[in-house]
Design a protein around this motif. Structure first.
Motif, mmCIF file in Angstrom:
data_model
loop_
_atom_site.group_PDB
_atom_site.id
_atom_site.type_symbol
_atom_site.label_atom_id
_atom_site.label_comp_id
_atom_site.label_asym_id
_atom_site.label_seq_id
_atom_site.Cartn_x
_atom_site.Cartn_y
_atom_site.Cartn_z
ATOM 1 N N ASN A 134 1.148 13.450 1.190
ATOM 2 C CA ASN A 134 0.202 12.857 0.241
ATOM 3 C C ASN A 134 -1.094 12.470 0.930
ATOM 4 N N CYS A 135 -2.183 12.620 0.196
ATOM 5 C CA CYS A 135 -3.473 12.089 0.652
ATOM 6 C C CYS A 135 -3.773 10.745 -0.004
ATOM 7 N N HIS A 136 -3.176 10.493 -1.185
ATOM 8 C CA HIS A 136 -3.495 9.272 -1.919
ATOM 9 C C HIS A 136 -2.789 8.035 -1.370
ATOM 10 N N LYS A 137 -1.972 8.193 -0.343
ATOM 11 C CA LYS A 137 -1.395 7.003 0.295
ATOM 12 C C LYS A 137 -2.312 6.541 1.426
ATOM 13 N N TRP A 138 -2.137 7.034 2.636
ATOM 14 C CA TRP A 138 -2.828 6.462 3.786
ATOM 15 C C TRP A 138 -4.210 7.059 4.027
ATOM 16 N N ILE A 139 -4.526 8.199 3.399
ATOM 17 C CA ILE A 139 -5.900 8.699 3.429
ATOM 18 C C ILE A 139 -6.750 7.919 2.432
ATOM 19 N N HIS B 103 0.822 -1.206 0.000
ATOM 20 C CA HIS B 103 0.000 0.000 0.000
ATOM 21 C C HIS B 103 0.863 1.268 0.000
ATOM 22 N N GLY B 104 2.046 1.197 0.600
ATOM 23 C CA GLY B 104 2.875 2.377 0.772
ATOM 24 C C GLY B 104 3.354 3.018 -0.511
ATOM 25 N N SER B 105 3.480 2.263 -1.588
ATOM 26 C CA SER B 105 4.032 2.855 -2.804
ATOM 27 C C SER B 105 3.067 3.823 -3.481
ATOM 28 N N PHE B 106 1.845 3.392 -3.719
ATOM 29 C CA PHE B 106 0.906 4.238 -4.458
ATOM 30 C C PHE B 106 -0.462 4.344 -3.790
ATOM 31 N N GLY B 107 -0.640 3.730 -2.630
ATOM 32 C CA GLY B 107 -1.941 3.733 -1.999
ATOM 33 C C GLY B 107 -2.905 2.822 -2.740
ATOM 34 N N ALA B 108 -4.167 2.837 -2.333
ATOM 35 C CA ALA B 108 -5.246 2.112 -3.005
ATOM 36 C C ALA B 108 -6.545 2.767 -2.555
ATOM 37 N N THR B 109 -7.403 3.059 -3.501
ATOM 38 C CA THR B 109 -8.598 3.862 -3.224
ATOM 39 C C THR B 109 -9.836 2.989 -3.125
ATOM 40 N N PRO B 110 -10.610 3.098 -2.046
ATOM 41 C CA PRO B 110 -11.844 2.310 -1.933
ATOM 42 C C PRO B 110 -12.817 2.625 -3.063
ATOM 43 N N ARG B 111 -13.630 1.638 -3.360
ATOM 44 C CA ARG B 111 -14.598 1.765 -4.455
ATOM 45 C C ARG B 111 -15.519 2.973 -4.264
ATOM 46 N N ARG B 112 -15.995 3.171 -3.051
ATOM 47 C CA ARG B 112 -16.922 4.279 -2.791
ATOM 48 C C ARG B 112 -16.284 5.633 -3.108
ATOM 49 N N ALA C 216 -10.609 17.085 -4.823
ATOM 50 C CA ALA C 216 -11.988 17.323 -4.399
ATOM 51 C C ALA C 216 -12.614 16.077 -3.782
ATOM 52 N N SER C 217 -12.035 14.904 -4.044
ATOM 53 C CA SER C 217 -12.536 13.650 -3.463
ATOM 54 C C SER C 217 -11.852 13.295 -2.156
ATOM 55 N N VAL C 218 -10.914 14.102 -1.699
ATOM 56 C CA VAL C 218 -10.265 13.830 -0.417
ATOM 57 C C VAL C 218 -11.301 13.783 0.703
ATOM 58 N N ALA C 219 -12.273 14.671 0.646
ATOM 59 C CA ALA C 219 -13.322 14.671 1.676
ATOM 60 C C ALA C 219 -14.051 13.342 1.708
ATOM 61 N N ASP C 220 -14.326 12.770 0.538
ATOM 62 C CA ASP C 220 -15.015 11.485 0.477
ATOM 63 C C ASP C 220 -14.138 10.367 1.041
ATOM 64 N N ALA C 221 -12.822 10.452 0.800
ATOM 65 C CA ALA C 221 -11.911 9.444 1.346
ATOM 66 C C ALA C 221 -11.859 9.521 2.864
ATOM 67 N N VAL C 222 -11.769 10.734 3.391
ATOM 68 C CA VAL C 222 -11.740 10.908 4.849
ATOM 69 C C VAL C 222 -13.001 10.324 5.469
ATOM 70 N N GLU C 223 -14.148 10.618 4.873
ATOM 71 C CA GLU C 223 -15.421 10.143 5.407
ATOM 72 C C GLU C 223 -15.575 8.633 5.238
ATOM 73 N N SER D 142 -7.262 8.545 -0.796
ATOM 74 C CA SER D 142 -7.951 9.343 -1.812
ATOM 75 C C SER D 142 -7.415 8.976 -3.195
ATOM 76 N N PRO D 143 -8.030 9.484 -4.272
ATOM 77 C CA PRO D 143 -7.545 9.162 -5.617
ATOM 78 C C PRO D 143 -6.116 9.662 -5.848
ATOM 79 N N LYS D 144 -5.435 9.025 -6.777
ATOM 80 C CA LYS D 144 -4.052 9.390 -7.110
ATOM 81 C C LYS D 144 -3.993 10.842 -7.566
ATOM 82 N N GLY D 145 -2.942 11.543 -7.118
ATOM 83 C CA GLY D 145 -2.772 12.933 -7.510
ATOM 84 C C GLY D 145 -3.402 13.909 -6.548
#
Length: 404
Positions: A220-225, A26-35, A279-286, A227-230
């Motif tokens: 980064n937010c796209h690692k342990w948060i 997971h540490g290299s690029f993260g992984a984003t939940p489907r939701r 803009a999807s960081v909020a959705d990842a946090v939630e 969120s989507p890449k970038g």
């Protein structure tokens, strides 16, 4: 899923990871939940339905929504957060600002550690060349016995000419949590401005930017948060924030929006791009917060405990001593491996032929690489979708491959 592969945790159902791969990286690029990806797609659809209206009427509030969602995880006011694509861009942005303000002059020294991320070091070397300064690299020990070893090495390297220090919060290759909470105020008290590379930290460990004591912080937010890449953040202390400007100056640089801070408007819009990742960081946090009963507090604890347990399984199987104390780890852990023989040091599509073998013969994705001192190592990650059985499976696979 293949009958021979171990099951991930029950929470893996929220991700679309390949069921035929044991994913321990997971540490290299993260992984984003489907939701979260679905939320991003809705934003992209909204953008494409009426691009002008989106950027004029909706863009600003979408970015602020994510700022407000992630601010509690960063320990700072929401309006101190700038959206950027990744932590390396954050480092490059700060260094460009430092050069532009002539805060570094010929003869000055910039400091970094030997465990800093290579891309960030590339930007630091360029800044040193542009300013006529020199780069001082502090060799960090690995294995390490305590945070004091790190503190002593770095503080000993400070001279009257040191102007800026680039320090990782969590080192990428060696997976160490550096004592930035002690380092930053000590360095700043000696006249050294501190830029923290927190690429892995948000969502992995506690972060409190208001009390940290550094001048700048990027993560980064796209690692342990997840969120989507970038999607990443850049923060600056009050006394330097208005001097910090993005790498690209767009229209708002000449015509700031009335009633809105220039820091926000300039970083929000740097020319036409897809803003849906941040803009999807909020959705990842939630989304992540809702996966376990105690939210982010439990996520950090659970991932840390799983990382330690996975490390101990590997250490026992390979007869290794843990190279880093438990309190210097977050959710990634690096272990040393025997050096490869000349016959093993063949061409590889990954970092090391052992990684090729783990992927090809065992369907395990985990990085095998070398530290700057040449030490061969392997780094595991722990995220909610992982299970102890996956680390046991990795231990068996490593035992088999290292015997070959």
């Amino acid at each position: 899923m293949s009958a021979t592969l171990p099951n991930p945790s029950e929470l893996a159902a929220h991700w679309d990871l390949d069921p035929n791969t044991v994913y321990l990286n997971h540490g290299s690029f993260g992984a984003t939940p489907r939701r979260v990806r679905e939320a991003q797609h809705r934003l992209q659809n909204d953008l494409e339905r009426e691009p002008v209206r989106f950027f004029v009427e909706k863009h600003e509030s979408a970015m602020d929504r994510s700022r407000k969602a992630i601010a509690p995880l960063l320990g700072c006011p929401w309006d101190q957060i700038a959206p950027i694509p990744n932590a390396t861009t954050g480092v490059a942005t700060v260094l460009a600002s430092v050069i532009d303000q002539r805060l570094i002059v010929p003869g000055d020294e910039l400091l970094a550690t030997s465990h800093e991320y290579p891309a960030c070091l590339n930007n630091l070397r360029r800044a040193a060349r542009q300013a006529g300064a020199s780069l001082v690299t502090v060799e960090l020990p690995f294995p390490v016995r305590s945070p004091d070893e790190i503190l002593d090495r770095i503080l000993t390297a400070i001279t009257p000419r040191t102007r800026l220090a680039l320090i990782s919060h969590i080192t990428a290759a060696s997976g160490m949590r550096l004592p930035v909470e002690r380092l930053a105020p000590e360095l700043e008290s000696r006249g050294v401005r501190v830029l923290i590379d927190g690429a892995h930290a948000p969502g992995m460990v506690d972060v409190n930017l208001s009390t940290l004591g550094a001048t700048w912080y990027t993560g980064n937010c796209h690692k342990w948060i997840c969120s989507p890449k970038g999607s990443a953040i850049l923060w600056a202390r009050d006394d330097v924030r208005h001097a910090l400007r993005p790498l690209v100056l767009s229209n708002n640089a000449e015509h700031p929006k009335p009633g809105r801070d220039r820091f926000l408007t300039e970083f929000d819009y740097q020319g036409t791009s897809d803003p849906s990742a941040f803009a999807s960081v909020a959705d990842a946090v939630e989304c992540m917060n809702a996966l376990v009963p105690d939210g982010w507090t439990e996520i950090r604890r659970r991932n840390h405990d799983l990382c330690l347990a996975g490390r101990d399984i590997l250490c026992q199987a390979l007869r290794l001593e843990p190279p880093v104390p438990d309190d210097m780890l977050g959710s990634i852990s690096t272990l040393t491996l025997p050096a490869a023989s000349k016959s093993q040091a063949a061409a590889t599509r990954y970092h090391d032929p052992l990684q090729d073998a783990l992927v090809d013969r065992h369907h395990i994705q985990v990085p095998v690489w070398s530290l700057p001192n040449g030490t061969r190592c392997l780094r595991i990650s722990a995220q909610l979708y992982n299970s102890l059985d996956q680390y046991r499976y990795l231990a068996d696979a490593l035992t088999t491959e290292l015997r070959r």
